[in-house]
Scaffold this active site. Structure first.
Site, mmCIF file in Angstrom:
data_model
loop_
_atom_site.group_PDB
_atom_site.id
_atom_site.type_symbol
_atom_site.label_atom_id
_atom_site.label_comp_id
_atom_site.label_asym_id
_atom_site.label_seq_id
_atom_site.Cartn_x
_atom_site.Cartn_y
_atom_site.Cartn_z
ATOM 1 N N SER A 1 42.476 37.224 42.549
ATOM 2 C CA SER A 1 42.483 37.994 41.311
ATOM 3 C C SER A 1 43.905 38.162 40.785
ATOM 4 C CB SER A 1 41.801 39.350 41.535
ATOM 5 O OG SER A 1 41.640 40.053 40.342
ATOM 6 N N ASP B 1 38.227 37.617 35.279
ATOM 7 C CA ASP B 1 37.174 38.643 35.214
ATOM 8 C C ASP B 1 37.699 39.980 34.711
ATOM 9 O OD1 ASP B 1 38.563 39.532 37.466
ATOM 10 O OD2 ASP B 1 36.766 39.823 38.693
ATOM 11 N N ASP C 1 43.298 38.210 34.048
ATOM 12 C CA ASP C 1 43.940 38.048 35.346
ATOM 13 C C ASP C 1 43.676 36.625 35.840
ATOM 14 O OD1 ASP C 1 41.234 38.292 35.764
ATOM 15 O OD2 ASP C 1 41.406 39.547 37.534
ATOM 16 N N ASP D 1 41.554 35.119 37.897
ATOM 17 C CA ASP D 1 40.214 34.523 37.964
ATOM 18 C C ASP D 1 39.356 34.853 36.752
ATOM 19 O OD1 ASP D 1 40.001 37.220 38.911
ATOM 20 O OD2 ASP D 1 38.057 36.754 39.796
#
Length: 474
Positions: free
Chosen positions: A101, A246, A242, A244
């Protein structure tokens, strides 16, 4: 081995996750899915990853591990976590996302999905137990470079198509939007989606080196860069995510990032939500909105999802969840005009960004004016990095030890009125200001959240809170 489940998935040093540890936990997850009946021999498992240097090797090890247990790995490539979850749900597959993340590249993580959505805390406990039982098994720890059928194009198309139905065609015509691409797996999809709605899009800051971007505590250097871009290019907004994809980052026409809980509030109104599940760290002004009921939780997507599930089980409709980092979860299906947006109970960065830009455009407002329209208490947050877990545990134990110890610690700031101990300590002072101390569940960091009536007071309170945290020693 110090890897562990945090607020969202398994986390640890990249050097620990590369190799046998990722094989062990992938094996434990697969065994749990098979033992519980969620998967059968031959069932598909979709696997994605972010752009961290360690992610491809970890993903390959995971694909080999699930193959050994008789499951069929599907390689979805470098894609956003919500895209992986959506594709998995569409084909009835479990999923594994290799990502840390927003944390630095020397760390990484693994997120697990059942065919019906994110794993919950009981799943985490079962996987942890199985990993412990299998830790001496040569087969469970075997490191091979596996692979699977490549479904990256299908995964990408499904997620992009979902987002192309959120706003009316041409609704962002005339808008100038920067996309801070850095090393986000969502960077190219963001360009595609916002160009579709008529915006003039400027890709910015693309990097082949991994850059950690925390949407809940945007660094001063990043804010300076956002402001420079908005000034030089006369932008209406800058968007990013961010690592990834999400958690959204939405900055206004001055380069000032919007709070994630404000994005959630705007999205709740945009969708006509009836129930909102959100952690205790989200802005206290949400309850004052009056358009929906609010259910507070601990920090972490599993807790928010559990609260959404409880609301749905009690017969509630139009249920969403969001976190202070901006990640939005759909507990139920929603209709937007003629478009049905299916439930997606995992964090998504695209829907809140579209909802906020669409709302501002429909009202003819700049993003900064839209923020002022909502008139929430000014909420800020930041973190102290490299704050050892032993140090944070010692501090929290001291503050919880007695009311007198908490009051003495906070005496340089103000007088304690009420305390909420859902996740960390959230203290309301007698003058109405709020300060909240919470150790991160994902990294050796200590977070501080504050609220005050105006920006200067909030900034001063945040500075004082971080100073108190920095001064603590075991």
């Amino acid at each position: 081995m110090s890897v562990k489940f945090g607020t969202s998935g398994l986390r640890g040093l990249s050097t620990e996750l590369v190799g046998s540890v990722s094989a062990l936990y992938a094996t434990a997850f697969a065994r749990h899915m098979l033992d519980s009946g969620a998967l059968q021999t031959g069932s598909p498992v979709v696997i994605g990853r972010d752009f961290r240097p360690s992610s491809p090797e970890i993903a390959g090890t995971i694909m080999a591990a699930v193959k050994r247990l008789g499951l069929e790995p599907i390689d979805c490539g470098t894609i956003p976590t919500p895209a992986l979850a959506l594709y998995g749900a569409s084909i009835g597959a479990a999923g594994i996302m290799v990502t840390g993340s927003h944390i630095p590249a020397d760390r990484n993580g693994i997120k697990f999905y059942r065919p019906d959505g994110e794993i919950n805390k009981s799943d985490e406990d079962a996987i942890t137990r199985l990993a412990s039982e299998l830790k001496d098994s040569a087969q469970a720890n075997m490191v091979d470079a596996g692979g699977g059928a490549n479904h990256e194009a299908d995964t990408t198309k499904l997620f992009v198509d979902r987002n192309l139905g959120v706003l009316p065609a041409g609704s962002l015509a005339g808008k100038r939007i920067g996309i801070y691409q850095h090393s986000s797996v969502a960077r190219d999809m963001l360009v595609t989606v916002f160009e579709h709605f008529g915006a003039t899009v400027f890709p910015l800051g693309r990097s082949e080196q991994f850059i950690p971007v925390d949407t809940e505590a945007v660094s001063p250097d990043t804010v300076t860069q956002l402001a420079r871009w908005t000034d030089e290019l006369a932008l209406d907004a800058v968007l990013s995510t961010d690592g990834d994809g999400d958690r959204p980052l939405v900055a206004d026409e001055h380069g000032m990032p919007l709070r994630g809980d404000l994005l959630g509030l705007v999205t709740a109104r945009f969708l006509g939500a009836a129930v909102v599940a959100t952690p205790v760290t989200s802005n206290s002004g949400l309850e004052q909105d009056g358009g929906f009921s609010v259910r507070r939780t601990r920090v972490g997507s599993p807790y928010v999802i559990a609260a959404m599930e409880e609301a749905l089980a009690s017969g509630e409709l139009r249920v969403i969840g969001f976190e202070a980092n901006g990640g939005l979860m759909l507990g139920s299906d929603f209709s937007i005009g003629e478009t049905l947006i299916k439930a997606l109970p995992t964090r998504d960065s695209f829907l809140p960004a579209l909802a906020v830009l669409g709302t501002a455009a429909q009202r003819g407002l700049s993003l900064s004016a839209l923020v002022n329209d909502f008139n929430l208490p000014v909420a800020l947050s930041d973190r102290l990095e490299n704050y050892a877990s032993e140090r944070s545990a010692s501090l929290m134990a001291h503050l919880r030890g007695s009311r007198q110890q908490l009051e003495t610690f906070l005496s340089p700031i103000g007088t304690v009125e009420t305390v909420i101990d859902i996740d960390g300590l959230r203290v309301t002072l007698t003058d109405g200001r709020v300060i909240h101390f919470r150790p991160s569940g994902n990294a050796p960091e200590m977070r501080c959240y504050v609220e005050a009536a105006d920006a200067d007071s909030a900034a001063a309170l945040l500075k004082q809170g971080l100073s108190l945290l920095a001064s603590w020693s075991i």
